[in-house]
Design a protein around this motif. Structure first.
Motif: not given
Length: 413
Positions: A78-83, A141-147, A177-187
């Motif tokens: 799971a990835v949570i992206v925050s501004p 980009k530095q290949e420390f994260i694989d999604l 991220c993979p094409k098949e994923k669940q996306i949650l958008l909060f605004s």
């Protein structure tokens, strides 16, 4: 309704109880079942409604149910992206608190701090990654994260993310991220550009709108001061001396405005800290810590820096500059009067901000009480100043070069 009624597992219910929460908020009641049903979700709800738990709890549950959850060799699920960094840290703390009785591991990464400790944690393996967009892409980009194994992607405070210019980064993260994923958008708000993004990346999403504008304003005393722009600082000092006490958050529109007000308050021997985008991460965290612990009682901030930060037990909010987006006013005053407490909001309106007041009152469907008995009243007939040059014609005739140009002066700019 209790959290048990939301079909949450025992380890989560135990953590919720330890946090002292008894009943789910409106956004949690509506969002948690849909996330557990693995639906894509768009939730429109302002800061302070409990939306972090609305996605953190079901994500922890969905990942806990996987047979490999308790084993080693973890990959990011799971990835949570925050501004903002502050918001990312707050979300990370929530995941740690709610997930303490599970085997899941989470971490937070953001820019403005050394990269090595973050790489170290990632190398050991995590299930849940909370990140700001820039640092996430940098480490990928530095290949420390694989999604490649990501199953759930959360975009939090999407409107702020796009306002800060992260649209390309967000699209890039979605594509990694993979094409098949669940996306949650909060605004907090749903401007056209957020709708546009949602339409391109979500798959038949369920929509949840929490209209808290009226209810959130109900237990907050609001008062409006009409004041000439040049007298706002004097009015602020007058109120701090005579009326506004306790823990105070002051909003200004610009970083320059924040710094200018800070200098004035410090000269007048007030205990002040500031938050804005030009401050280093260390300085921002120190400022927030001092304010939360009571080391200082006044925090001056821009909207971007203050969005999403968790400040409880705030006595007053001062809108030194009124926001041009009415929803922003609601987010600001919603910082006080949380969790059933009462709070006060003081707004300063100059002649050129009168239209903002109209929009805010339209949204809230109330008339904000006006305080006229103060030393710096604005003449009701004063119109917004429009700066026009008194000169109507050019000094230079068409086709003629100016004297400066003829001398071929070397200009410094």
């Amino acid at each position: 309704m209790s959290f048990k009624d939301l079909q949450l597992i025992d380890p989560l219910l135990k953590a919720i109880e330890e946090q002292g929460y008894k009943t789910p908020t409106q956004v949690q009641k509506k969002t948690i079942p849909l996330v557990l049903a693995k639906k894509d979700v768009i939730t429109s709800a302002q800061t302070g409604t409990g939306k972090t738990a609305a996605f953190a709890l079901p994500i922890l549950q969905l990942l806990s149910e996987k047979p490999e959850a308790s084993r080693g060799g973890k990959t990011i699920k799971a990835v949570i992206v925050s501004p903002t960094r502050e918001l990312a840290l707050q979300i990370g703390n929530n995941f740690k608190a709610y997930g303490r009785h599970t085997h899941l591991r989470s971490t937070v990464i953001f820019g403005g701090t050394p990269i090595e400790p973050q790489i170290d944690v990632l190398t050991k393996g995590v299930d849940i990654l909370v990140a700001t967009p820039g640092r996430l892409i940098d480490l990928q980009k530095q290949e420390f994260i694989d999604l490649d194994d990501v199953e759930i992607l959360v975009l939090d405070e999407a409107d702020l993310m796009l306002d800060m210019g992260f649209i390309d980064d967000v699209k890039k993260i979605v594509s990694l991220c993979p094409k098949e994923k669940q996306i949650l958008l909060f605004s907090a708000t749903m401007p056209y550009k957020v709708e546009q993004l949602a339409n391109t990346i979500l798959n038949t999403p369920e929509r949840i709108e929490i209209h808290t504008t009226l209810s959130s304003a109900n237990n907050i005393g609001q008062v409006l001061y009409y004041v000439p722009k040049r007298n706002k600082i004097e009015l602020c000092l007058h109120l701090l001396r005579n009326e506004i006490k306790g823990s105070i958050l002051i909003f200004r529109r610009t970083k320059f405005g924040v710094d200018k007000l800070e200098q004035t308050l410090l000269k007048n021997e007030y205990q002040v800290e500031t938050l804005h985008g030009d401050k280093s991460q260390g300085d921002r965290q120190t400022a927030l810590k001092k304010f939360k612990s009571g080391g200082v009682n006044i925090l001056i901030a821009t909207d971007v820096a203050a969005r999403g930060i968790d400040i409880n037990e705030l006595d007053a909010v001062i809108n030194f500059d009124l926001p041009n987006i009415p929803e922003t006013y609601v987010h600001r005053i919603g910082r006080t009067g949380r969790a059933g407490n009462s709070g006060m909001s003081y707004s300063f309106c100059a002649a050129d901000e009168k239209t903002y007041v109209q929009s805010i009152q339209q949204l809230l469907q109330i008339q904000i009480p006006v305080e006229e008995a103060h030393p710096y009243p604005l003449d009701p007939n004063t119109k917004a100043e429009i700066h026009k040059s008194s000169q109507t014609t050019s000094n230079h005739k068409k086709g003629r070069k100016s004297a400066a140009s003829r001398k071929k002066k070397k200009r410094w700019y």
